[in-house]
Design a protein around this motif. Structure first.
Motif, PDB file in Angstrom:
ATOM      1  N   CYS A 149      31.181  42.706  41.482  1.00 58.72           N
ATOM      2  CA  CYS A 149      32.617  42.885  41.678  1.00 58.72           C
ATOM      3  C   CYS A 149      33.267  43.220  40.339  1.00 58.72           C
ATOM      4  CB  CYS A 149      33.239  41.641  42.299  1.00 58.72           C
ATOM      5  SG  CYS A 149      33.337  40.208  41.177  1.00 58.72           S
ATOM      6  N   PRO A 150      34.455  43.813  40.337  1.00 59.61           N
ATOM      7  CA  PRO A 150      35.108  44.172  39.067  1.00 59.61           C
ATOM      8  C   PRO A 150      35.266  42.994  38.113  1.00 59.61           C
ATOM      9  CG  PRO A 150      36.226  45.247  40.891  1.00 59.61           C
ATOM     10  CD  PRO A 150      35.229  44.320  41.503  1.00 59.61           C
ATOM     11  N   ARG A 153      33.554  42.820  34.289  1.00 61.85           N
ATOM     12  CA  ARG A 153      34.343  42.597  33.070  1.00 61.85           C
ATOM     13  C   ARG A 153      33.917  41.311  32.360  1.00 61.85           C
ATOM     14  NH1 ARG A 153      38.327  45.587  35.948  1.00 61.85           N
ATOM     15  NH2 ARG A 153      39.001  43.818  37.216  1.00 61.85           N
ATOM     16  N   HIS A 205      37.005  40.332  30.234  1.00 58.83           N
ATOM     17  CA  HIS A 205      37.886  39.914  31.327  1.00 58.83           C
ATOM     18  C   HIS A 205      39.182  39.376  30.723  1.00 58.83           C
ATOM     19  CE1 HIS A 205      39.462  37.879  34.851  1.00 58.83           C
ATOM     20  NE2 HIS A 205      38.502  38.457  35.588  1.00 58.83           N
TER      21      HIS A 205
END
Length: 403
Positions: A89-90, A94, A100
């Protein structure tokens, strides 16, 4: 970093996942584990697990979408709880790249020039590169990586102010804002600036402190955290990691895993310095102590003091390892112990020159010496004192204390 990338620690991983799944997550956790245990990789993996969109249900809610005729979204089918971050997932992408926006990092740094007041974000690119290359590195590795040489790293008052500012902001994407504070032992009294923030944090703020030495942490901070003890991985886990990650043969991986005693950082150091002839160094030292006299002792001390701190520690650990093997050989048939011939020969010789009490006394002195090397003791003075102690233990069968 996913939990699957962390060596061993199955029980700790299970406990951390349960904290999230059972909604028992404290706002401040202290990951306490010795060097090489993987406490920092575990904290990184846990932060990724917390922000993972599949773990916290964001993707399922988005996938459900509105119902056919409008109104409430169609509920997604229930799935079994996830025991690791999805990794795709994104948020996971990250987090794995350490970019992130809701995961912040704090660690010891040094001024780039006199008068600077550095903060961790000044070293952000170096930090990401270091963690990619040396996720099991220690504070000494990190400070050398950023060119500290003999400078002392610190987590400064300016850094504490920066932490307070970053965590006062709203989260960008995740339900949580996460701070990973590595080596709180480097916090001086200025760490008291963080007390109110740790005790009464903004909503959905998670502190992950990662430490090696509980006694060096400010008691005021320690009392405000939930302790998560990280043991050293099993020797079998280290062996498997060395085979799969370092491409070692099974026999060599087993030998290094046993020698490192579960410390993966130490195992990697042993691989890097595999060409070091510790058996020859040890023979030279013992001959200087028992046969060749002061001139040979001074020469040996000069040679060993020129080695770096990490290699000096490795030598002491290697000697300790041989002494432990020597004790085993007193009670177990040599054919039943998987000891290389060179080590077996030295261990048997150690049994001839020292009894069990003497060997135990030497082990204690070696442990103390390694402790002081960690704290930047003067190498020449330390090994000179250690040589004198071993001389008295081996020749006169007495234990002396030289302060």
């Amino acid at each position: 970093m996913a939990f699957s990338k962390v060596i061993g620690q199955a029980q700790v991983k299970h406990s951390l996942v349960e904290l999230v799944q059972q909604n028992r997550l404290s706002h401040a956790l202290l990951f306490l584990g010795p060097e090489g245990s993987g406490a920092l990789p575990l904290a990184l993996a846990f932060s990724q697990y917390v922000v993972c969109e599949k773990v916290n249900g964001k993707q399922e809610a988005a996938a459900a979408g509105p119902s056919l005729f409008g109104g409430e979204p169609v509920p997604a089918a229930k799935t079994a709880p996830m025991t690791d971050a999805c990794g795709v997932c994104p948020a996971c992408v990250r987090a794995s790249q350490m970019v992130h926006p809701d995961i912040h990092y704090s660690y010891p740094v040094i001024p780039r020039k006199p008068g600077d007041k550095p903060v961790s974000t000044d070293y952000g690119s170096e930090w990401r590169e270091f963690m990619e290359q040396y996720p099991y590195g220690n504070a000494y590795d990190w400070l050398q990586f950023i060119g500290a040489e003999n400078k002392q790293g610190n987590i400064t008052a300016q850094e504490c102010n920066d932490i307070i500012h970053k965590l006062s902001l709203k989260s960008f994407e995740s339900g949580y804002k996460v701070l990973i504070l590595w080596m709180p032992e480097y916090l001086g009294n200025e760490g008291n600036k963080l007390l109110k923030l740790i005790e009464e944090p903004p909503a959905n703020t998670l502190f992950l402190l990662v430490a090696e030495n509980e006694s060096l942490i400010l008691q005021t901070i320690l009392s405000r955290t939930q302790l998560v003890k990280i043991p050293l991985p099993d020797v079998a886990d280290i062996q498997e990691a060395l085979v799969t990650r370092s491409r070692l043969e099974e026999a060599q991986a087993r030998r290094i895993a046993v020698l490192s005693e579960g410390n993966y950082h130490e195992a990697l150091q042993l691989i890097r310095n595999a060409d070091d002839d510790w058996q020859g160094v040890l023979r030279e030292w013992l001959n200087a102590i028992l046969k060749n006299g002061p001139v040979a002792q001074v020469k040996w001390i000069d040679d060993i003091s020129k080695l770096g701190r990490e290699r000096q520690k490795q030598f002491l650990r290697y000697f300790n390892h041989l002494l432990e093997q020597a004790v085993r050989l007193r009670y177990i048939d040599a054919s039943l112990l998987p000891i290389p011939e060179g080590e077996k020969d030295i261990a048997l010789r150690l049994n001839k020159i020292a009894d069990v009490a003497q060997q135990q006394a030497i082990i204690g002195e070696l442990d103390r010496a390694a402790y002081y090397i960690e704290r930047n003791a003067h190498a020449k003075m330390l090994f000179h004192a250690l040589t004198i102690k071993l001389l008295h233990i081996l020749r006169e069968r007495t234990v002396v204390h030289i302060n």
